[in-house]
Design a protein around this motif. Structure first.
Motif, short mmCIF file in Angstrom:
data_model
loop_
_atom_site.label_atom_id
_atom_site.label_comp_id
_atom_site.label_asym_id
_atom_site.label_seq_id
_atom_site.Cartn_x
_atom_site.Cartn_y
_atom_site.Cartn_z
N ASP B 341 34.12 28.87 63.38
CA ASP B 341 34.48 28.87 64.79
C ASP B 341 35.37 30.07 65.02
O ASP B 341 36.52 30.10 64.61
N THR B 342 34.81 31.07 65.66
CA THR B 342 35.56 32.32 65.76
C THR B 342 36.79 32.18 66.65
O THR B 342 37.69 33.00 66.59
N GLY B 343 36.82 31.14 67.46
CA GLY B 343 38.00 30.95 68.29
C GLY B 343 39.08 30.13 67.61
O GLY B 343 40.18 30.00 68.12
N TYR B 344 38.74 29.58 66.45
CA TYR B 344 39.66 28.66 65.77
C TYR B 344 40.98 29.34 65.43
O TYR B 344 42.06 28.83 65.73
N ALA B 345 40.88 30.52 64.82
CA ALA B 345 42.09 31.19 64.34
C ALA B 345 43.01 31.52 65.50
O ALA B 345 44.22 31.37 65.41
N LYS B 346 42.42 31.96 66.60
CA LYS B 346 43.26 32.37 67.72
C LYS B 346 44.05 31.17 68.24
O LYS B 346 45.19 31.29 68.68
N LYS B 347 43.41 30.00 68.16
CA LYS B 347 44.07 28.80 68.67
C LYS B 347 45.14 28.29 67.72
O LYS B 347 46.23 27.96 68.11
N GLN B 359 38.67 40.35 63.09
CA GLN B 359 38.02 40.20 64.38
C GLN B 359 36.50 40.19 64.20
O GLN B 359 35.98 40.73 63.23
N PRO B 360 35.77 39.58 65.15
CA PRO B 360 34.32 39.65 65.08
C PRO B 360 33.84 41.10 65.17
O PRO B 360 34.50 41.94 65.78
#
Lengths: 443, 765
Positions: B341-347, B359-360
């Motif tokens: 989940d590429t948004g996981y880390a940011k969250k 980053q992607p």
């Protein structure tokens, strides 16, 4: 016991020729309106102790206090209550800079004017009443004006001689704001107050003024008359509400009860504290090592037993030497990484004068620890020592080799090895015809 | 008999042909190695022999210690100057493979009386290993297709920018040796699988161990090989070869990997390694059932057996799940989740998301890093499908998995690159095979031309691209793909062949030009030293970093503690040799958040934090003067986010934006932003530089306020030539116990507000 020791030491201080722990040159800056001879008792007392005094008028620029950034005197006394401004090297900023250089100060406030010294006092967490409001007390009944007040000194005080008779005071009182670096030397009597009039007719005006300013009446025993201040550099500064305290007149003036006042002794006590003559301590040596060793290690391992030793000396002004001092009973050692992991008493070692020692187990936590001694007591030199030492996990060869809990694994390893050897032996010694099956099996 | 498009000499003896072929192979490989090494030397030629970037500085420092004090001191190394005051157990928290390799090389060279500086070994290690990578890729591809494809693959991996980006001279990082180990382990695995050889399985395990010791990316192997094995089982391709290869690899590899202190018991305790264990168990069960089946004939018994096999499998799986729930097996780590989940880390873990290489990937970077290979890559994968031997399945799986990961994270482009090179080489060499092959298709009805069109022709071996018997031509692939084999296919005439070959050659030339250009322009900057080109075309070297680090080294006591954002921790330790609070080994989020909090708080809040951590100097990077965009103000929001993760009540990200949600540093910046320590340190005295004119931040392109920030608790100690590095000294507590703001006001002679006496005095009334 502590009290007795102080008494004994102070007695010795008076008896013999002594000087300060930081040096004996004193610059006295006198207001030209003050007669030097009117304070000769105080000066003579200092000279008798071994100080060399240099006098200078408050208008002169020489001898300079600081030359080439080096302080020229060990102590500076500023008795200039009538001069609003002082020369360039005695501005509030320069005086604070002097403290930074380790020079001690003895400063007199003015009760009449807003002098630079008065403004400086606020930097030392002291609050002065409005100008022109000296201390007034109508008690006890006496033949002096109401602004000349006999003040009983505090009973047990680390700096003042015990059993000191009341001292005459005339000048401005001030209030403390909370600052641990302050040392109250002399507080006002409970019935004293600060006001600009001594007449009963002005009483209403006083009440009104107190109401208006929102500060209340400047009154009571929490008002200070003389206060010491010990800067974090160890240099000391003393503020006195009125310069008359040091005068010959007050020193020889009789109290209402008929005794001689304590001013002379009080002045000498204050000076000897201010000039780092009394209550001066220092850390001579800090040592740490593992139990049963003598040399310090670069790093300690977790759970090591470590001995921490510190040697403390106290200045003996009679002999002008530092002597081992075991009188501190409440010293603590902290073993800190961000927070103290261990806080323990660092007690004096019996039979070893000046030595304080403690043995403790290093916590089960690696990191960069510090041995911290931070002993701050009012009136005494702050003892601060920080020694950084990394605490490391055991080396690869410091772990126990055999664990009884691991026997299942040992047995497992051994049985597998034995099984392998047996199997190989059986396999190799087995029938030749079996070899063909092996070929099929790996296919 | 088929006709030929052109004739080949027929009078050369077979033996001569074989000899010349092997000679050519060796020469080619040597040239490829030379090309691989020399193209990585741009960095040394353009700049100097210097360690690059951030992590390499730590590796270099560790290697120096290893070379100076020996392996055991290195193993037990506790670094009290990192992560002050927590310290770092370096020996147990690093992959020592890289340092050990350099240490061995250093000791060998010194034993041979070649006194080479350890720095030069570190700088040149990556280029040296790239030659080995080319060789191992050759070996790997040779197993897939043939030697000619292998040589192509070696040439590709030698110069492809996707790999050069991590292995230029001076880029002394784990990846430098890891890609070689990755490819060689895979080669050993394929070889072991092909031969059913325990020897190659063991070899794979040993190189796997080396890989584990060298790079955290070993988990890729740990999961790729089981995935391959599992796929083979599911495809019904279980064989004793698989059993032998996998068991020998897993048993020895796992035991060996547990010897690395940083890994320890992870192979049996964490979820990332459970796949390998599960497949190992499954293989044992299947092997056992196969054994039983070969001895028992009863049908019912076999049914029972299958049931029990499935039951055992389910039992084992639920056992693993149960252990995970009980906490015996560590669940997936955050880094792992961020792969799905590429948004996981940011969250949840801003510290991972804050790293630019996490980053992607942007699409253009695929072309930038791989050029034509990215187009050839799918063709190669398709060709693997047409053969579908065990090793081809491996390449297909590898391609799929690595493509996904490369799309998720920029840095995983590195793991994709080898398989792209291999696949592209397979595709390209098939193309060349087809078009160089002089055989013309036979136009006879009713006969399958292909079966005869590709027999081995001993006469055309002057070319090194001979298809071996088991590999088909391009036409055959097409034929199989369309399912239409009865029509003759092939190429007629020489000109058709020449057109295609010429085009291919042209593509390769462009590839080489592209690689050279990218390497020299994009990937050879040490980032410690910056270069800019002036208007007259002269290169201008910006050396602010070293200037500042050497200032620290020369002008501060040795036990000085320097606080900076974690990016610069390794460089400060490596170049300035001073203690740091946080560094690029981001193991302690709280500690980093503490630094983030200090940076993003007002001075009076930051000051106690600085004092508590014994900070003497604060170092920041500021690019506003010369337009260096990688500065701390641009990273500032990450500091805020990370701090917010730990202190949500005190630090809130929205406060750092303007009311309209913009990130600004000029007049309109929010108060929180303007009061933050980072802002103040960045723009302190910035106005004065413009001599009364409007100050402009060249990175943000914004005009700065007329009034610059004022600092009370810290003071400027050093600012480098181009203002990139600014160092501030933390002031000691005031000697009168005042607040430093008050003390400063006093120093400047400002009048003090009259203090009122304490409140307990009550008004008479």
């Amino acid at each position: 016991m502590f009290f007795k020791r102080v008494v004994a030491l102070l007695g010795l201080v008076l008896a013999a020729c002594a000087r300060s722990s930081t040096g004996d040159s004193v610059l006295v800056v006198l207001d030209s309106s003050l007669d030097k001879e009117a304070y000769s008792v105080f000066w003579d007392g200092l000279v008798d102790k071994g100080y060399s005094l240099t006098f200078r008028s408050h208008k002169d620029a020489r001898p300079a206090v600081v030359e080439d950034e080096v302080a020229q005197f060990n102590h500076v006394v500023v008795f200039a209550p009538d001069s609003k401004n002082l020369p360039q090297d005695l501005t509030p900023q320069s005086l604070v800079a002097l403290l930074d250089k380790g020079t001690n100060l003895l400063l007199a406030l003015s009760s009449k004017k807003q002098t630079t010294i008065n403004t400086l006092a606020s930097e030392f967490s002291l609050v002065l009443p409005p100008p022109g409001t000296p201390l007034i007390s109508h008690f006890p009944a006496r033949d002096t004006p109401a602004t000349v007040v006999p003040v009983p000194p505090p009973h047990a005080h680390p700096v003042l001689t015990a059993g000191l008779p009341p001292v005459w005071f005339s000048g401005v009182p001030f209030a403390y704001t909370p600052n641990p670096l302050l040392l109250p030397l002399l507080n006002a009597p409970a019935e004293a107050f600060a006001a600009d009039t001594t007449s009963d007719a002005g009483a209403d005006a006083v009440v009104e003024a107190a109401d208006r300013a929102g500060e209340g009446l400047w009154a009571g025993s929490s008002l200070a008359l003389a206060a010491g201040f010990q800067a974090t550099t160890g240099a000391r500064a003393t503020f006195v509400g009125g310069v008359e305290m040091f005068s010959n007149e007050f020193a020889q003036k009789e109290l209402p009860q008929g005794k001689l006042s304590g001013n002379k002794q009080f002045a000498q006590d204050v000076a000897s504290w201010s000039f780092q003559e009394s209550n001066a301590l220092r850390i001579d040596k800090v040592k740490h090592h593992r139990v049963n060793e003598t040399e310090p290690r670069e790093t300690y391992t977790i759970n090591d037993n470590v001995v921490f030793t510190m040697h403390v000396s106290k200045f003996n002004s009679n002999k002008d030497t530092w002597e081992p001092y075991s009188g501190i009973q409440d010293m603590q050692l902290e073993f800190t990484m961000l927070d103290p992991h261990i806080r323990t008493a660092l007690s004096p070692v019996p039979g070893q004068p000046g030595e304080y020692s403690v043995t403790f187990r290093v916590p089960d936590r690696h990191g960069v620890f510090k041995f911290i001694v931070d002993h701050k007591r009012k009136g005494w030199t702050h003892l601060q020592s920080t020694t950084v030492v990394p605490v490391v996990p055991p080396q690869h060869d410091e772990y126990p080799r055999f664990l009884s809990a691991a026997w299942p694994y040992y047995i497992g390893a051994m049985s597998t090895s034995v099984g392998f050897v047996l199997f190989s032996a059986l396999w190799l010694a087995g029938d030749d015809r079996e070899g063909k099956k092996k070929g099929i099996k790996t296919e | 008999m088929a006709t030929k498009a052109y004739t080949l000499p027929t009078d050369i003896p077979t033996e001569t042909v074989t000899n010349i072929r092997s000679l050519l192979r060796i020469v080619s490989l040597a040239l490829i190695s030379a090309a691989a090494i020399s193209s990585r030397l741009f960095a040394v030629v353009n700049f100097e022999s210097i360690i690059h970037e951030f992590d390499p500085w730590f590796n270099y420092r560790a290697t120096r210690l290893l070379a100076a004090k020996g392996f055991y001191a290195f193993w037990n190394w506790f670094d009290p100057t990192a992560w002050y005051p927590l310290g770092r157990v370096v020996g147990g928290t690093i992959y020592p493979g890289l340092m050990a390799t350099s240490g061995v090389i250093y000791n060998v060279l010194h034993a041979l009386n070649l006194p080479v500086d350890i720095r030069n070994i570190c700088v040149l290690l990556a280029p040296g290993f790239s030659a080995l990578t080319a060789w191992s890729t050759y070996m790997f591809t040779k197993e897939l297709k043939d030697e000619s494809a292998g040589l192509l693959a070696a040439a590709f991996i030698g110069i492809v920018p996707g790999y050069i980006s991590r292995s230029v001279a001076g880029s002394y990082d784990n990846e430098a040796i890891a890609i070689f180990l990755l490819m060689f382990t895979f080669f050993c695995w394929i070889k072991a699988l092909k031969l059913g050889s325990a020897f190659f399985g063991t070899l794979a395990a040993l190189f796997y161990f080396y890989m584990v010791a060298a790079w955290g990316g070993y988990a890729f192997i740990t999961n790729m090989i089981p995935l391959h094995a599992l796929t083979l089982i599911l495809m019904g391709r279980f064989s004793s070869r698989l059993y032998v290869a996998y068991s020998s690899w897993y048993a020895i590899g796992t035991l060996a990997s547990m010897q690395v202190p940083f890994v320890g018991f992870q192979p049996v305790r964490t979820s990332e390694h459970m796949a390998a264990l599960g497949v190992f168990g499954l293989l044992q069960i299947i092997a056992f059932s196969e054994l039983v089946r070969s001895h028992v004939s009863s049908k019912q018994f076999q049914t029972l057996l299958y049931a029990s096999v499935i039951g055992m499998g389910v039992l084992g799986f639920s056992g693993i799940v149960g252990l995970t729930y009980k906490g015996w097996i560590a669940p997936w780590t955050g880094r792992f989740y961020s792969l799905w989940d590429t948004g996981y880390a940011k969250k949840y873990i801003p510290i991972i998301a804050s790293v630019s290489e996490h980053q992607p990937t942007a699409w253009p970077s695929f072309f930038m890093d791989l050029h034509i290979l990215i187009f050839l890559f799918p063709a190669g994968v398709v060709m693997c499908f047409s053969k579908l031997r065990d090793e081809h399945i491996f390449v297909i799986l590898y391609s799929v998995v690595a493509s996904y990961f490369a799309g998720v994270m920029v840095r995983l482009m590195l793991t994709l690159t080898p398989v792209v090179c291999v696949s592209a080489a397979v595709a390209l060499s098939s193309l060349l095979d087809t078009y160089i092959d002089p055989t013309e298709p036979v136009l006879e009805e009713g006969e399958s031309a292909e079966s005869e069109a590709t027999p081995q022709d001993p006469t055309k071996k002057v070319k090194k691209t001979t298809p071996p018997s088991n590999s088909g031509s391009f036409g055959e692939y097409l034929a199989r793909f369309t399912g239409n084999t009865d029509k003759p296919r092939g190429i007629f005439g020489v000109s058709n062949r020449l057109i295609v070959l010429f085009n291919t050659f042209g593509m390769l030339v462009f590839f080489v030009i592209h690689c050279t250009w990218v390497t020299s322009n994009a990937y050879s900057s040490p980032s410690v030293v910056l270069a800019s080109t002036g208007a007259d075309g002269n290169a201008h070297i910006i050396d602010d970093f070293r200037e500042a680090y050497y200032w620290l080294r020369q002008n501060t006591p040795e036990d000085t503690v320097v606080m900076s954002w974690w990016d610069y921790g390794y460089q400060i330790a490596g170049m300035a040799n001073r203690t740091t609070l946080v560094d690029n080994n981001t193991w302690n989020n709280t500690h980093i958040a503490t630094v983030g909090k200090a940076m993003s708080s007002p001075e009076e809040v930051a000051y106690p934090i600085l004092r508590k951590h014994d900070v003497d100097y604060v170092l920041i990077i500021f690019g506003g003067l010369i337009g260096y965009s990688g500065d701390d103000i641009n990273k500032f929001l990450w500091m805020v986010r990370i701090a917010q993760g730990v202190w949500p009540d005190e630090i809130q990200e929205p406060n750092y934006f303007t009311k309209t949600g913009e990130y600004r540093v000029d007049d309109r910046a929010s108060e929180t932003m303007k009061n933050s320590l980072m802002y103040k340190m960045s723009y302190y005295r910035f106005n004065e530089l413009f001599g009364g004119q409007q100050a402009v931040d060249r990175v943000r392109g914004q005009q700065m306020p007329k009034e610059g920030p004022v600092l009370d608790y810290i003071e400027e100690a050093f600012t480098s030539e181009n203002w990139i590095v600014r160092i501030y000294q933390v002031r000691k507590e005031d000697l009168l116990g005042r607040d430093l703001k008050v003390a400063n006001a006093f120093e400047q002679g400002r009048k003090r507000k009259k203090t009122k006496p304490p409140v307990r005095r009550r008004a008479l009334a």
